[in-house]
Design an enzyme around this catalytic site. Structure first.
Site, mmCIF file in Angstrom:
data_model
loop_
_atom_site.group_PDB
_atom_site.id
_atom_site.type_symbol
_atom_site.label_atom_id
_atom_site.label_comp_id
_atom_site.label_asym_id
_atom_site.label_seq_id
_atom_site.Cartn_x
_atom_site.Cartn_y
_atom_site.Cartn_z
ATOM 1 N N ASP A 61 18.400 0.174 3.494
ATOM 2 C CA ASP A 61 19.252 -0.932 3.033
ATOM 3 C C ASP A 61 20.668 -0.456 2.743
ATOM 4 O OD1 ASP A 61 17.367 -2.914 3.247
ATOM 5 O OD2 ASP A 61 16.603 -2.644 1.220
ATOM 6 N N THR A 106 0.821 -1.223 0.000
ATOM 7 C CA THR A 106 0.000 0.000 0.000
ATOM 8 C C THR A 106 0.850 1.267 0.000
ATOM 9 O OG1 THR A 106 -0.009 0.129 2.411
ATOM 10 C CG2 THR A 106 -1.747 -1.197 1.387
#
Ligand code: PRP
Ligand code: URA
Length: 217
Positions: free
Chosen positions: A211, A116
């Site tokens: 990341d 979403t």
């Protein structure tokens, strides 16, 4: 540079400086290592902090300098709190702390749902005296603006009013959303990028900040 309408808003601050531009170029480079990425995020956070703290209140102090007592000014003791949005915001904390070592640190846990793209809250712990401080909320990325806007809403719900939002890379969509939801909050960014892609990643952006900071991909 595209002169978006939000440049007219006095609460919007695009921090433009040759050193910021240089460090942003290195930060975006996919060859930049995890260690370098962390160092660059810290350095850009310092440069954003310099701008975001321009209006901090000062106290008069007398300092015993070698030749005479000097009338000086110092930042008031309980001036600042730092609130990183977990997890990528952690990469900016040390940069703020280098300039303001006494700043207390709170944490807000939010992540974007992969499908979403809406932020999901999982943690909030702020300094006990947070309402006496200006809270610098830090997150390297302002994409849709959902995470930053939700983090500031969580802080406001706790009765805190002195809040500034600092991001490294932003998208016009996120800036507009954030400033619409929080017109009373100053927003500092180092870069205004072109747009979001279909996955709500910033273009050109720098990929996934979390990341790249923590080497998880
Ligand atoms: C990233 C980033 C922001 C958010 C920005 O975090 O650090 O918090 O996305 O996107 P938005 O403006 O569309 O909300 P992410 O959800 O990837 O979590 P992470 O920090 O744990 O990697
Ligand atoms: N979060 C990131 O880490 N990067 C983006 O481009 C958008 C959200």
């Amino acid at each position: 540079m595209v002169k978006h309408e939000f440049y007219e808003n006095p609460r919007f601050h695009h921090v433009q400086h040759p050193l910021v531009e240089h460090k942003l170029a290195l930060l975006r480079d996919s060859k930049t290592t995890t260690k370098q990425f962390m160092e660059l995020a810290e350095e850009i956070a310092m440069l954003l902090t310099y701008e975001a703290t321009k209006d901090l209140p000062l106290e008069d102090v007398k300092v015993d300098s070698p030749l005479e007592i000097a009338d000086c000014k110092m930042v008031s003791g309980r001036a600042v709190g730092i609130v990183p949005i977990l997890r990528a915001g952690l990469g900016m904390v040390s940069g703020v702390q280098k300039l303001i070592p006494n700043a207390k640190v709170g944490h807000i846990g939010l992540y974007r749902d992969h499908d979403t793209h809406e932020p999901v809250e999982y943690y909030c712990k702020l300094p006990a005296d947070a309402e006496q401080r200006t809270l610098l909320v830090v997150d390297p990325m302002l994409a849709t603006g959902g995470s930053a806007a939700d983090a500031v809403t969580m802080i406001k719900k706790r009765g805190i009013t002195k809040i500034k939002m600092c991001c490294i890379v932003s998208a016009p969509e996120g800036i507009r959303k954030f400033m619409e939801i929080h017109p009373d909050v100053d927003l500092y960014v180092a870069a205004v990028d072109r747009c979001l892609n279909e996955n709500c990643y910033i273009l050109p952006g720098l990929g996934d900040a979390g990341d790249r900071l923590f080497g998880t991909k």
